[in-house]
Design a protein around this motif. Structure first.
Motif, PDB file in Angstrom:
ATOM      1  N   ILE A 174      19.884  44.071  50.326  1.00  0.00           N
ATOM      2  CA  ILE A 174      21.125  44.543  50.937  1.00  0.00           C
ATOM      3  C   ILE A 174      22.169  44.705  49.838  1.00  0.00           C
ATOM      4  N   ASN A 175      22.816  45.866  49.819  1.00  0.00           N
ATOM      5  CA  ASN A 175      23.779  46.186  48.768  1.00  0.00           C
ATOM      6  C   ASN A 175      25.184  45.735  49.140  1.00  0.00           C
ATOM      7  N   SER A 176      26.138  45.954  48.206  1.00  0.00           N
ATOM      8  CA  SER A 176      27.527  45.563  48.474  1.00  0.00           C
ATOM      9  C   SER A 176      28.063  46.282  49.704  1.00  0.00           C
ATOM     10  N   ASP A 177      27.656  47.528  49.892  1.00  0.00           N
ATOM     11  CA  ASP A 177      27.862  48.198  51.175  1.00  0.00           C
ATOM     12  C   ASP A 177      26.711  47.757  52.065  1.00  0.00           C
ATOM     13  N   ALA A 178      27.000  46.827  52.967  1.00  0.00           N
ATOM     14  CA  ALA A 178      25.936  46.169  53.733  1.00  0.00           C
ATOM     15  C   ALA A 178      25.164  47.118  54.627  1.00  0.00           C
ATOM     16  N   ARG A 179      25.645  48.361  54.759  1.00  0.00           N
ATOM     17  CA  ARG A 179      24.896  49.330  55.559  1.00  0.00           C
ATOM     18  C   ARG A 179      23.639  49.799  54.834  1.00  0.00           C
ATOM     19  N   ILE A 180      23.590  49.578  53.523  1.00  0.00           N
ATOM     20  CA  ILE A 180      22.527  50.145  52.687  1.00  0.00           C
ATOM     21  C   ILE A 180      21.569  49.043  52.242  1.00  0.00           C
ATOM     22  N   GLU A 181      20.269  49.256  52.484  1.00  0.00           N
ATOM     23  CA  GLU A 181      19.242  48.308  52.095  1.00  0.00           C
ATOM     24  C   GLU A 181      18.095  49.063  51.426  1.00  0.00           C
ATOM     25  N   VAL A 182      17.608  48.526  50.313  1.00  0.00           N
ATOM     26  CA  VAL A 182      16.510  49.141  49.566  1.00  0.00           C
ATOM     27  C   VAL A 182      15.341  48.158  49.511  1.00  0.00           C
ATOM     28  N   GLU A 183      14.130  48.667  49.767  1.00  0.00           N
ATOM     29  CA  GLU A 183      12.936  47.829  49.650  1.00  0.00           C
ATOM     30  C   GLU A 183      11.828  48.638  48.990  1.00  0.00           C
ATOM     31  N   GLN A 184      10.845  47.922  48.402  1.00  0.00           N
ATOM     32  CA  GLN A 184       9.713  48.572  47.756  1.00  0.00           C
ATOM     33  C   GLN A 184       8.416  47.997  48.311  1.00  0.00           C
ATOM     34  N   THR A 185       7.429  48.875  48.470  1.00  0.00           N
ATOM     35  CA  THR A 185       6.139  48.460  48.986  1.00  0.00           C
ATOM     36  C   THR A 185       5.055  49.328  48.363  1.00  0.00           C
ATOM     37  N   VAL A 186       3.806  49.130  48.801  1.00  0.00           N
ATOM     38  CA  VAL A 186       2.666  49.891  48.289  1.00  0.00           C
ATOM     39  C   VAL A 186       1.921  50.472  49.478  1.00  0.00           C
ATOM     40  N   ASP A 187       1.544  51.762  49.392  1.00  0.00           N
ATOM     41  CA  ASP A 187       0.831  52.369  50.508  1.00  0.00           C
ATOM     42  C   ASP A 187      -0.681  52.147  50.376  1.00  0.00           C
ATOM     43  N   ASP A 188      -1.429  52.709  51.310  1.00  0.00           N
ATOM     44  CA  ASP A 188      -2.884  52.502  51.344  1.00  0.00           C
ATOM     45  C   ASP A 188      -3.599  53.092  50.135  1.00  0.00           C
ATOM     46  N   TYR A 189      -2.922  53.987  49.405  1.00  0.00           N
ATOM     47  CA  TYR A 189      -3.551  54.621  48.241  1.00  0.00           C
ATOM     48  C   TYR A 189      -3.146  53.942  46.938  1.00  0.00           C
ATOM     49  N   GLY A 190      -2.413  52.853  47.035  1.00  0.00           N
ATOM     50  CA  GLY A 190      -1.968  52.152  45.848  1.00  0.00           C
ATOM     51  C   GLY A 190      -0.734  52.736  45.205  1.00  0.00           C
ATOM     52  N   ASN A 191      -0.072  53.663  45.884  1.00  0.00           N
ATOM     53  CA  ASN A 191       1.151  54.273  45.358  1.00  0.00           C
ATOM     54  C   ASN A 191       2.361  53.386  45.640  1.00  0.00           C
ATOM     55  N   SER A 192       3.356  53.465  44.757  1.00  0.00           N
ATOM     56  CA  SER A 192       4.631  52.772  44.991  1.00  0.00           C
ATOM     57  C   SER A 192       5.448  53.542  46.018  1.00  0.00           C
ATOM     58  N   VAL A 193       6.032  52.823  46.953  1.00  0.00           N
ATOM     59  CA  VAL A 193       6.860  53.440  47.995  1.00  0.00           C
ATOM     60  C   VAL A 193       8.222  52.757  47.962  1.00  0.00           C
ATOM     61  N   GLY A 194       9.283  53.555  47.737  1.00  0.00           N
ATOM     62  CA  GLY A 194      10.653  53.063  47.830  1.00  0.00           C
ATOM     63  C   GLY A 194      11.268  53.532  49.134  1.00  0.00           C
ATOM     64  N   ILE A 195      11.950  52.625  49.816  1.00  0.00           N
ATOM     65  CA  ILE A 195      12.567  52.954  51.109  1.00  0.00           C
ATOM     66  C   ILE A 195      14.034  52.553  51.035  1.00  0.00           C
ATOM     67  N   MET A 196      14.926  53.530  51.254  1.00  0.00           N
ATOM     68  CA  MET A 196      16.355  53.247  51.331  1.00  0.00           C
ATOM     69  C   MET A 196      16.827  53.518  52.753  1.00  0.00           C
ATOM     70  N   LYS A 197      17.408  52.509  53.385  1.00  0.00           N
ATOM     71  CA  LYS A 197      17.871  52.621  54.757  1.00  0.00           C
ATOM     72  C   LYS A 197      19.394  52.570  54.774  1.00  0.00           C
ATOM     73  N   ILE A 198      19.993  53.476  55.531  1.00  0.00           N
ATOM     74  CA  ILE A 198      21.445  53.494  55.721  1.00  0.00           C
ATOM     75  C   ILE A 198      21.708  53.423  57.212  1.00  0.00           C
ATOM     76  N   SER A 199      22.366  52.384  57.657  1.00  0.00           N
ATOM     77  CA  SER A 199      22.714  52.260  59.069  1.00  0.00           C
ATOM     78  C   SER A 199      24.139  52.752  59.294  1.00  0.00           C
ATOM     79  N   ASP A 200      24.426  53.164  60.520  1.00  0.00           N
ATOM     80  CA  ASP A 200      25.768  53.637  60.909  1.00  0.00           C
ATOM     81  C   ASP A 200      26.276  54.677  59.898  1.00  0.00           C
ATOM     82  N   VAL A 201      25.504  55.754  59.767  1.00  0.00           N
ATOM     83  CA  VAL A 201      25.751  56.765  58.743  1.00  0.00           C
ATOM     84  C   VAL A 201      27.157  57.356  58.875  1.00  0.00           C
ATOM     85  N   LYS A 202      27.794  57.552  57.725  1.00  0.00           N
ATOM     86  CA  LYS A 202      29.118  58.170  57.663  1.00  0.00           C
ATOM     87  C   LYS A 202      29.025  59.544  57.003  1.00  0.00           C
TER      88      LYS A 202
END
Length: 524
Positions: free
Chosen positions: A130-158
């Motif tokens: 969770i970033n200083s702007d609490a609406r924004i969260e970044v996470e990293q994971t790995v998919d079924d093919y072994g690739n890196s996946v970055g996910i950025m979520k923004i809630s209550d979009v402005k």
């Protein structure tokens, strides 16, 4: 073992002991000799194998054989090829205001890349969690093919979240940047509407314009008194439906305006409503169409300053400006015994000095005035009769100075005097006199003269500057400046300066204030 970055080069070193000194050869994991092969270089003496322009398929086991007449020996080494991150997926997304956005960014590569997000207009990237702007969260994971996946979520979009973003994949193999865009949809607004008032005169056509801001674009519908614009009226024609809506009005009569009274002035206007619609909302905005006209008569004119050849007026706006701002004032003037058909004319931009020049001394003039707006010119009014004064000495000059009190000079031994030419009061100025002398404070707020007064003449027409030289450091001087014509001298403009201490000098600076005993001066 060793590793190298894709498209770069890597070198293996093979060292063996023997007598006589051995020679070396290299093979890959399929036992293919590499000496002389494209993309490889083998040094048989030093035992080096250089793999050029690395490719992922070159990773694996390499064997070195050292040989002399007494026998041979074999050693193996592993090669790992680090690949530059490859962007597999980073798609633009569209989301409505107050919705939730999710950016997904996928990178392949060996080693597995780390992923970061950054908005193009930001200095720093977003960090995991969770970033200083609490609406924004970044996470990293790995998919079924072994690739890196970055996910950025923004809630209550402005709306401010709209824009370009980068997704960067980083690893030992290098760095790759991808670009994606978040489009934030929002209901129509009229935040960029340039004006809410439109004008017409003498039945001139006018285009009423509404500018709707929205994503997706809005369509515009026009209404009068909550009713749609009648299609049967040929004098009301819709020219554009959005996002800029344009309604052409041909106001043949006052029914296209309406009207009301205020302070004895008839204000004629009508309100038109433009309605902007997109899938996220509907909003109405009113604009008015006013009937404007020429200004009313100028009724308040007074003499502000008069000399033998110039006169300056103080003019107030007419009570009725015609519905549009006054842009300028006009004057006609003539000698008292002349007809208006033979009068001269002049004009001034509103807010400037309303001064007439080159008039004749001692003559009787008659003046009349008019105001102008973008519609036209008012009737002539405010008639005034004035006799010009006799020719006399010039007005007092105005000296350019930096301070209203004592002026501290940045030089130890000189001062650059600068002034503005005053009005000559009907007789040309032929020179200026500069008088300067040393002074000291007398203890009662005044100045006491020390030593002789030095007088210099500056011919005119010519420059309006004079450098006073051979001054003493850290000393006060009074300076008097007079303008002269054939009638005599003006009153003096005066100032006191103090020279700099010792030998210190500074860069010159621009004078910004004016000092004078009189208020009027010639702008020429």
């Amino acid at each position: 073992d060793t590793s190298g970055v894709e498209k770069e080069a890597v070198t293996f070193q093979c060292v063996a002991e023997g007598k006589p000194a051995p020679k070396y050869s290299w093979v890959d994991d399929q036992s293919r000799p590499l000496g002389g092969q494209e993309g490889y270089y083998v040094d048989e003496v030093k035992g080096e194998l250089t793999v050029l322009d690395l490719r992922p398929d070159q990773a694996g086991t390499y064997r070195c054989t050292a040989t002399n007449p007494a026998g041979n020996d074999v050693a193996e080494a592993q090669l790992r090829v680090l690949t530059k991150p490859k962007l597999e997926q980073f798609l633009n997304i569209t989301v409505p205001v107050a919705g939730n956005a999710e950016f997904r960014c996928v990178f392949s590569g060996d080693p597995r890349p780390n992923i970061s997000f950054q908005k193009e207009t930001s200095v720093e990237p977003f960090y995991d969690g969770i970033n200083s702007d609490a609406r924004i969260e970044v996470e990293q994971t790995v998919d079924d093919y072994g690739n890196s996946v970055g996910i950025m979520k923004i809630s209550d979009v402005k709306r401010s979240d709209d824009g370009l973003y980068t997704c960067t994949g980083s690893s030992g193999g290098g760095e790759t940047i991808g670009w994606g865009h978040i489009t934030v949809q929002f209901a129509p607004t009229f935040e960029k509407q340039p004006t809410d008032e439109f004008w017409s005169w003498e039945q001139e056509k006018v285009n009423l314009t509404c500018v709707a801001s929205s994503i997706p674009n809005a369509t515009i519908q026009w209404y009068i008194r909550n009713e749609e614009i009648p299609q049967r009226d040929p004098n009301l024609r819709v020219l554009a439906l959005g996002p800029t809506g344009v309604l052409e009005v041909n106001p043949l009569d006052n029914s296209y305006f309406g009207g009301w009274h205020t302070e004895k002035i008839w204000i004629i206007f009508r309100t038109y409503t433009c309605q902007a619609t997109n899938e996220l909302g509907v909003v109405n905005h009113d604009v008015t169409l006013k009937q404007v006209h020429k200004p009313g008569p100028v009724t308040s004119v007074k003499v502000d300053k008069i000399t033998a050849t110039t006169i300056t007026w103080r003019i107030l706006e007419p009570h009725d400006n015609g519905g549009r701002p006054i842009t300028s004032f006009l004057v006609q003037y003539k000698l008292r015994n002349m007809a208006w058909d033979d009068a001269e004319a002049s004009s001034w931009t509103k807010g400037s000095a309303y001064t007439l020049e080159r008039l004749l001394p001692k003559e009787h003039y008659v003046f009349r005035f008019a105001a102008k707006n973008e519609v036209g010119i008012s009737e002539w009014s405010g008639e005034k009769s004035e006799q010009m004064p006799e020719v006399t000495v010039p007005e007092e000059p105005l000296i350019f100075v930096n301070d209203e009190g004592v002026n501290f000079v940045p030089y130890t031994d000189h001062y650059d005097l600068q002034w503005k030419t005053p009005l000559d009061n009907g007789d040309p100025i032929n020179y200026f006199t500069v008088i300067y002398y040393q002074v000291v404070e007398d203890g009662s707020g005044g100045w006491k003269t020390l030593g002789a007064k030095i007088e210099k003449t500056v011919e005119f027409p010519g420059v309006t500057t004079y450098q006073i030289q051979k001054l003493r450091p850290d000393t006060h001087y009074r300076i008097e400046l007079r303008a002269h014509n054939s009638i005599g001298y003006s009153s003096p403009a005066e100032l006191v300066i103090k020279t700099a201490h010792g030998n210190v000098q500074y860069e010159s600076f621009q004078p910004v204030l004016l000092i004078s005993q009189a208020n009027g001066f010639n702008d020429s």
